[in-house]
Design a protein around this motif. Structure first.
Motif, PDB file in Angstrom:
ATOM      1  N   PRO A   1       0.557  -1.302  -0.104  1.00 57.73           N
ATOM      2  CA  PRO A   1      -0.039  -0.168   0.069  1.00 57.73           C
ATOM      3  C   PRO A   1       0.732   1.318  -0.145  1.00 57.73           C
ATOM      4  N   GLU A   2       2.180   1.178   0.161  1.00 57.04           N
ATOM      5  CA  GLU A   2       2.918   2.316   0.403  1.00 57.04           C
ATOM      6  C   GLU A   2       3.483   2.699  -0.995  1.00 57.04           C
ATOM      7  N   ASP A   3       3.224   1.939  -1.958  1.00 52.82           N
ATOM      8  CA  ASP A   3       3.293   2.146  -3.323  1.00 52.82           C
ATOM      9  C   ASP A   3       2.165   3.016  -3.976  1.00 52.82           C
ATOM     10  N   GLU A   4       2.415   4.049  -4.275  1.00 50.41           N
ATOM     11  CA  GLU A   4       1.259   4.872  -4.611  1.00 50.41           C
ATOM     12  C   GLU A   4       0.542   4.538  -5.893  1.00 50.41           C
ATOM     13  N   THR A   5       1.204   3.934  -6.837  1.00 49.02           N
ATOM     14  CA  THR A   5       0.499   3.573  -8.042  1.00 49.02           C
ATOM     15  C   THR A   5      -0.240   2.381  -7.825  1.00 49.02           C
ATOM     16  N   PHE A   6       0.293   1.223  -6.938  1.00 48.56           N
ATOM     17  CA  PHE A   6      -0.371   0.066  -6.690  1.00 48.56           C
ATOM     18  C   PHE A   6      -1.526   0.610  -5.917  1.00 48.56           C
TER      19      PHE A   6
ATOM     20  N   GLY B   1     -12.590  -9.854  21.788  1.00 52.11           N
ATOM     21  CA  GLY B   1     -11.492 -10.084  20.981  1.00 52.11           C
ATOM     22  C   GLY B   1     -11.605  -9.638  19.524  1.00 52.11           C
ATOM     23  N   ASN B   2     -12.859  -9.595  19.122  1.00 56.77           N
ATOM     24  CA  ASN B   2     -13.061  -9.364  17.472  1.00 56.77           C
ATOM     25  C   ASN B   2     -12.533  -8.011  17.164  1.00 56.77           C
ATOM     26  N   PHE B   3     -12.329  -6.993  18.056  1.00 61.27           N
ATOM     27  CA  PHE B   3     -11.661  -5.685  17.816  1.00 61.27           C
ATOM     28  C   PHE B   3     -10.122  -5.926  17.709  1.00 61.27           C
ATOM     29  N   ALA B   4      -9.490  -6.740  18.484  1.00 55.87           N
ATOM     30  CA  ALA B   4      -7.894  -6.814  18.162  1.00 55.87           C
ATOM     31  C   ALA B   4      -7.732  -7.181  16.805  1.00 55.87           C
ATOM     32  N   SER B   5      -8.321  -8.505  16.710  1.00 56.92           N
ATOM     33  CA  SER B   5      -8.048  -9.130  15.075  1.00 56.92           C
ATOM     34  C   SER B   5      -8.530  -8.103  14.109  1.00 56.92           C
ATOM     35  N   SER B   6      -9.545  -7.417  14.286  1.00 58.03           N
ATOM     36  CA  SER B   6     -10.030  -6.639  13.113  1.00 58.03           C
ATOM     37  C   SER B   6      -9.066  -5.574  12.988  1.00 58.03           C
ATOM     38  N   MET B   7      -8.680  -4.841  13.726  1.00 57.79           N
ATOM     39  CA  MET B   7      -7.547  -3.668  13.986  1.00 57.79           C
ATOM     40  C   MET B   7      -6.294  -4.354  13.399  1.00 57.79           C
ATOM     41  N   THR B   8      -5.774  -5.401  13.747  1.00 57.79           N
ATOM     42  CA  THR B   8      -4.458  -5.694  13.092  1.00 57.79           C
ATOM     43  C   THR B   8      -4.498  -6.144  11.585  1.00 57.79           C
ATOM     44  N   ASN B   9      -5.971  -6.669  11.363  1.00 60.02           N
ATOM     45  CA  ASN B   9      -5.861  -6.985   9.942  1.00 60.02           C
ATOM     46  C   ASN B   9      -6.187  -5.704   9.030  1.00 60.02           C
ATOM     47  N   ILE B  10      -6.922  -4.818   9.390  1.00 58.67           N
ATOM     48  CA  ILE B  10      -7.285  -3.513   8.843  1.00 58.67           C
ATOM     49  C   ILE B  10      -5.827  -2.602   8.625  1.00 58.67           C
ATOM     50  N   ASN B  11      -5.084  -2.948   9.690  1.00 60.03           N
ATOM     51  CA  ASN B  11      -3.998  -1.939   9.944  1.00 60.03           C
ATOM     52  C   ASN B  11      -2.660  -2.497   8.704  1.00 60.03           C
ATOM     53  N   ALA B  12      -2.916  -3.832   8.231  1.00 55.19           N
ATOM     54  CA  ALA B  12      -2.204  -4.130   7.308  1.00 55.19           C
ATOM     55  C   ALA B  12      -2.573  -3.816   5.868  1.00 55.19           C
ATOM     56  N   PHE B  13      -4.043  -3.429   5.907  1.00 54.84           N
ATOM     57  CA  PHE B  13      -4.328  -3.000   4.366  1.00 54.84           C
ATOM     58  C   PHE B  13      -4.055  -1.736   3.774  1.00 54.84           C
ATOM     59  N   PHE B  14      -3.882  -1.009   4.999  1.00 57.74           N
ATOM     60  CA  PHE B  14      -3.695   0.700   4.468  1.00 57.74           C
ATOM     61  C   PHE B  14      -2.469   1.216   4.799  1.00 57.74           C
ATOM     62  N   PRO B  15      -2.018   2.140   4.035  1.00 55.64           N
ATOM     63  CA  PRO B  15      -0.557   2.899   4.134  1.00 55.64           C
ATOM     64  C   PRO B  15      -0.772   3.920   5.265  1.00 55.64           C
ATOM     65  N   LEU B  16       0.560   4.079   5.803  1.00 60.19           N
ATOM     66  CA  LEU B  16       0.820   4.768   6.900  1.00 60.19           C
ATOM     67  C   LEU B  16      -0.032   6.142   6.884  1.00 60.19           C
TER      68      LEU B  16
ATOM     69  N   GLU C   1      14.702   3.565   5.268  1.00 59.82           N
ATOM     70  CA  GLU C   1      13.948   4.331   4.365  1.00 59.82           C
ATOM     71  C   GLU C   1      12.923   3.854   3.537  1.00 59.82           C
ATOM     72  N   GLY C   2      11.913   4.430   3.030  1.00 54.57           N
ATOM     73  CA  GLY C   2      10.942   4.092   2.044  1.00 54.57           C
ATOM     74  C   GLY C   2      10.369   2.650   2.544  1.00 54.57           C
ATOM     75  N   VAL C   3      10.334   1.485   1.588  1.00 49.92           N
ATOM     76  CA  VAL C   3       9.640   0.498   1.728  1.00 49.92           C
ATOM     77  C   VAL C   3      10.114  -0.597   2.971  1.00 49.92           C
ATOM     78  N   ARG C   4      11.442  -0.408   3.276  1.00 45.05           N
ATOM     79  CA  ARG C   4      11.865  -0.996   4.509  1.00 45.05           C
ATOM     80  C   ARG C   4      11.243  -0.321   5.780  1.00 45.05           C
ATOM     81  N   ALA C   5      11.302   0.988   5.738  1.00 49.18           N
ATOM     82  CA  ALA C   5      10.846   1.542   7.105  1.00 49.18           C
ATOM     83  C   ALA C   5       9.407   1.255   7.438  1.00 49.18           C
ATOM     84  N   ALA C   6       8.643   1.231   6.169  1.00 47.09           N
ATOM     85  CA  ALA C   6       7.152   0.992   6.229  1.00 47.09           C
ATOM     86  C   ALA C   6       6.842  -0.347   6.552  1.00 47.09           C
TER      87      ALA C   6
END
Length: 458
Positions: free
Chosen positions: A19-24, A142-157, A367-372
């Motif tokens: 998600p950090e790749d703006e074109t993607f 418990g649903n909150f924790a798994s949901s937040m962890t999952n959505i955190n992975a989907f979106f850019p910083l 930096e960049g992808v590695r930092a993200a």
């Protein structure tokens, strides 16, 4: 993210996610992420409703049940405690099973406490049975924790604050919705029919699981990472933010569970009167959460969190004054303000988590992808721990209320305790994340030493 093992295939597994790749993100990522966010919110929403069932079921429990206010507060506290503890394994289940697959399983697990309560909810049932069923509702927490962890992975910083705020806020609204549903049942059928409320949730749970099955996705690059968990456990900022989250989310869920019972016990409200007011605070708190996340994206999570704690302390002072003067209108004003402010603080505090670990990655020269990638790895591991500790704050609030009403018949002493805690949260937020670094600290940071550097940009 970089894959280090063979990709998981079949079903709805997405193999590449950056998600950090703006074109993607623009061409592929955004619509997929938004779709997963929508159905994640739905499942988490039902989870919160089930978790908070006992905040309204106690309103149905009249004298025939033979349970005093202290016993009712303990039922609520039991549900809160279990919900906090199961957040830790739920967080890591996303990486183990996949976000979509675990959302389906976690939604179906909500049937257990709902059906159990449907069976036992009547006068004559033993208190121990009620305690066991209240504990079962913890799976909704418990649903909150798994949901937040999952959505955190989907979106850019750059969009995490808003996305996590919407996800959590939509879930949090499950608290006032179940309270409104209880109000409808009490107003139409009377306080003797709690099973109508429980029966209504069974098809909703099945629908949430079915929609997650057909509409959500798993991210193959999200892997179990025991090393990240160990790092998060050793990282002092995990525990500092967890402490702050006790003040924000612990307040929201603790007050949400206790509000109706406080009104019944302190002001002598009937079940209908209590239910007609109970939903207001949690509703405003839920709606304020994405606002807090969005403000944090713009002004910084620490600044918004500090402002929220200062305002929460002021609102608590209003509640104490109202409690001493026995003024219901002023009490309601202060209490509802506490809900709204805790909701905004929830959004800003959670936004701090990815910001902190991304700042650490930059400080270490990444930096960049590695930092993200580093930020996602550590923040994903930390979120479950922070969410669990924060939810235990709700347990603390219910136990403090129980003790205050048991000893003095009033919640004044409890609110004075909460006021002191909010003052401590203000001090910690300012000292760790906002205070300007001194000359020695600034020199060390300039020399490349990051172990103690101040994280001002979060």
């Amino acid at each position: 993210m970089t894959r280090t093992t063979a990709p998981r295939e079949g079903g709805r597994w997405i193999q590449r996610w950056d998600p950090e790749d703006e074109t993607f993100w623009r061409e592929t990522g955004r619509p997929i992420a938004r779709r997963n966010l929508l159905y994640s919110v739905l499942s988490e929403h039902i989870g919160f409703s089930v978790w908070s069932l006992w905040s309204v079921l106690v309103l149905f429990m009249g004298p025939a049940y033979g349970i005093d206010p202290a016993g009712k507060f303990f039922l609520i506290a039991t549900a809160t405690c279990v919900g906090a503890l199961v957040r830790i394994p739920y967080t890591f289940a996303v990486a183990r099973f996949g976000g979509r697959d675990w959302t389906v399983v976690s939604a179906l697990l909500l049937l257990a406490p709902t059906v159990a309560a449907l069976v036992v909810m009547e006068p004559g049932t033993s208190y121990g049975t009620f305690l066991a069923v209240a504990a079962l509702t913890g799976v909704g927490g418990g649903n909150f924790a798994s949901s937040m962890t999952n959505i955190n992975a989907f979106f850019p910083l750059r969009e995490k604050g808003r996305a996590l705020g919407l996800n959590a806020g939509g879930g949090n609204i499950g608290v006032p919705v179940v309270q409104l549903a209880a109000l409808l049942v009490i107003a139409t059928a009377g306080a003797g029919h709690p099973r109508l409320l429980l029966a209504a949730y069974v098809p909703l749970i099945v629908a949430a699981a079915g929609l997650a099955l057909v509409r959500m996705d798993n991210l193959a690059p999200v892997r179990s990472d025991a090393g990240a968990v160990r790092e998060a456990l050793r990282e002092r900022h995990t525990w500092i933010v967890a402490f702050l989250y006790v003040g924000t989310f612990g307040s929201f869920i603790g007050y949400g569970f206790a509000f109706g019972l406080v009104l019944q016990t302190r002001f002598g409200h009937t079940p209908l009167q209590a239910a007609s007011l109970t939903f207001l605070g949690p509703l405003l708190g839920s709606l304020a959460r994405p606002v807090g996340g969005a403000l944090a994206d713009r002004f910084g999570g620490a600044r918004i969190t500090l402002a929220a704690f200062v305002a929460m302390a002021a609102a608590t002072g209003v509640v104490v004054l109202a409690s001493v003067r026995d003024s219901l209108p002023v009490f309601l004003t202060g209490f509802v303000a506490l809900f709204a402010l805790s909701g905004a603080g929830n959004g800003s505090t959670y936004k701090m988590v990815p910001g902190i670990f991304h700042a650490q990655a930059l400080a270490r020269g990444l930096e960049g992808v590695r930092a993200a990638a580093y930020g996602r790895r550590l923040s994903g591991a930390a979120m479950g721990l922070i969410g669990a500790v924060g939810a235990l704050g709700g347990l603390g609030i219910n136990l403090v209320f129980r003790q205050a009403f048991q000893n003095g018949g009033s919640g004044t002493a409890a609110f004075l305790t909460f006021l002191g805690f909010y003052a401590a949260c203000c001090a910690v937020t300012w000292a760790v994340y906002l205070r300007r670094p001194g000359p020695d600290r600034a020199a060390a940071a300039a020399a490349g030493s990051t172990a103690k550097s101040q994280l001002t940009p979060v």
